[in-house]
Design an enzyme around this catalytic site. Structure first.
Site, PDB file in Angstrom:
ATOM      1  CG  HIS A  77      -1.691   1.253   1.453  1.00  0.00           C
ATOM      2  ND1 HIS A  77      -3.023   1.378   1.119  1.00  0.00           N
ATOM      3  CD2 HIS A  77      -1.337   2.451   1.981  1.00  0.00           C
ATOM      4  CE1 HIS A  77      -3.441   2.604   1.420  1.00  0.00           C
ATOM      5  NE2 HIS A  77      -2.428   3.273   1.948  1.00  0.00           N
ATOM      6  CD  GLU A  78       1.774   3.631   3.846  1.00  0.00           C
ATOM      7  OE1 GLU A  78       1.999   4.647   3.161  1.00  0.00           O
ATOM      8  OE2 GLU A  78       0.874   3.589   4.692  1.00  0.00           O
TER       9      GLU A  78
ATOM     10  CG  HIS B 144       0.388   6.131  -0.690  1.00  0.00           C
ATOM     11  ND1 HIS B 144      -0.778   6.443  -1.350  1.00  0.00           N
ATOM     12  CD2 HIS B 144       0.020   5.738   0.558  1.00  0.00           C
ATOM     13  CE1 HIS B 144      -1.812   6.242  -0.537  1.00  0.00           C
ATOM     14  NE2 HIS B 144      -1.357   5.809   0.617  1.00  0.00           N
TER      15      HIS B 144
ATOM     16  CB  CYS C 235      -8.620   3.131  -4.006  1.00  0.00           C
ATOM     17  SG  CYS C 235      -9.872   2.586  -5.177  1.00  0.00           S
TER      18      CYS C 235
ATOM     19  CB  CYS D  38      -5.607   0.907  -7.878  1.00  0.00           C
ATOM     20  SG  CYS D  38      -6.502   2.222  -7.010  1.00  0.00           S
TER      21      CYS D  38
END
Length: 365
Positions: free
Chosen positions: A259-260, A263, A270, A297
């Site tokens: 997830h990070e 970024h 999202c 995404c």
């Protein structure tokens, strides 16, 4: 106590289609040039009856979307973001820097970071993931404190980012630090799961709160509060408690890490469908997020990295299947060369594996 009213975030078929494909003729034509099988999977985004991609469900007012209004990011906003960084031939590697120990023995710590590396290689398929030599907390020269609520040690996230930025290798697209020690971003904050600087391509993430016993008494008496934290006496971290490595801890770690790093590629939170890139305010919300990306995404990441979707899914299935022998969890296996192999605890990934197989079935029709 009255039950919390759950709220479903539903977008019209048209707005999901626009978020995925765009109305910009150049981007529409780019989408139409994608492999037909890949488009078939991505079009599931706006098929109301899809059993692969569902809407986001908010469980309470404290959930991320309810408490952090952000402009949504469709593919077009992602594609035309001038500050977005993309890997290049010269900067093609993701580096992982372990800070402190990740497990209660050296072998567990080394295996754990190897599992994370393998997972990132499959998730960001086509990029190289490299491990840097682990460093103790003292090497970072960061500030630290004992948290008043949990009585656990915490290290300063901003200072760690500064340390990582100086260590960033020439060929790095990004460098991310991972630790089992809790983080705080500034004195007034209680804690933070992670922090990243997109412009510098650096991030630091803590898995401390993902262990089952973080809030229990296991830590009591383990921490001697430093008399003067500014004195830089890092001995408090020597043989500091680390949680038991479980399948759930590994799953949560993989989720946070991807997830990070997402970024750092320019993917914002999202708001379209249930997706790894949803924001989360607390552990329950993070646990509800799926492990993978919604089609919108997925298209963003594919555009940044350039992978084939089928090959990426196959690599993720291989990561789950490799080394996850039927040995009881945590029982070391001795390899032919005398090295110890810990079986990867992947029980928590099984449901996700089934989901990937369904996606592969759609793409490989």
């Amino acid at each position: 106590m009255p039950a919390t009213k759950m709220k479903t975030v539903r977008h019209s078929e048209q707005s999901l289609r626009t978020a995925l494909i765009s109305k910009n003729p150049a981007l529409v034509s780019q989408y139409e040039k994608l492999d037909a099988a890949e488009r078939r999977l991505m079009n599931e985004a706006f098929r109301p009856a899809s059993d692969l991609f569902g809407p986001i469900v908010l469980h309470s007012q404290s959930d991320w979307i309810a408490s952090h209004p952000e402009p949504p990011q469709g593919f077009e906003e992602f594609f035309s973001d001038p500050s977005r960084k993309t890997p290049s031939r010269e900067k093609h590697s993701i580096y992982i820097q372990c800070i402190g120990s990740l497990g209660n023995t050296r072998i567990i710590s080394e295996e754990y970071v190897k599992w994370l590396k393998g997972y990132c290689e499959a998730f960001f398929y086509g990029l190289t993931v490299k491990l840097l030599e682990p460093v103790p907390v003292s090497a970072t020269q960061c500030a630290f404190r004992v948290n008043e609520n949990t009585k656990n040690l915490q290290i300063h996230a901003g200072h760690i980012l500064h340390f990582l930025k100086k260590k960033k290798p020439e060929d790095a697209f990004c460098i991310v630090g991972v630790t089992m020690i809790d983080l705080y971003p500034r004195d007034s904050w209680n804690f933070v799961f992670g922090q990243a600087s997109l412009t510098d391509g650096v991030g630091i993430f803590s898995f401390a709160r993902y262990g089952g016993d973080f809030y229990s008494s296991s830590y009591e008496g383990k921490v001697k509060a430093p008399q003067r934290p500014s004195s830089r006496d890092y001995s408090a971290f020597d043989s500091y408690y680390t949680p038991d490595v479980t399948s759930v801890l590994l799953l949560r770690s993989c989720k946070t890490l991807t997830h990070e790093i997402g970024h750092i590629f320019g993917l914002r939170h999202c708001q379209w469908l249930a997706c790894l890139m949803q924001g989360s305010n607390h552990l329950e919300e993070a646990d509800r997020r799926p492990l993978d990306l919604c089609p919108i995404c997925l298209r963003k990441l594919q555009c940044a990295v350039g992978f084939n979707i089928v090959e990426r899914y196959k690599a993720l299935v291989r990561w789950i299947d490799d080394d996850s022998a039927d040995t009881p969890r945590g029982t070391p296996k001795h390899g032919p060369d005398g090295n110890v192999n810990l079986p990867k605890p992947v029980e928590a990934f099984e449901e996700w594996r089934e989901w990937i197989m369904k996606c592969l079935a759609v793409v490989q029709k």
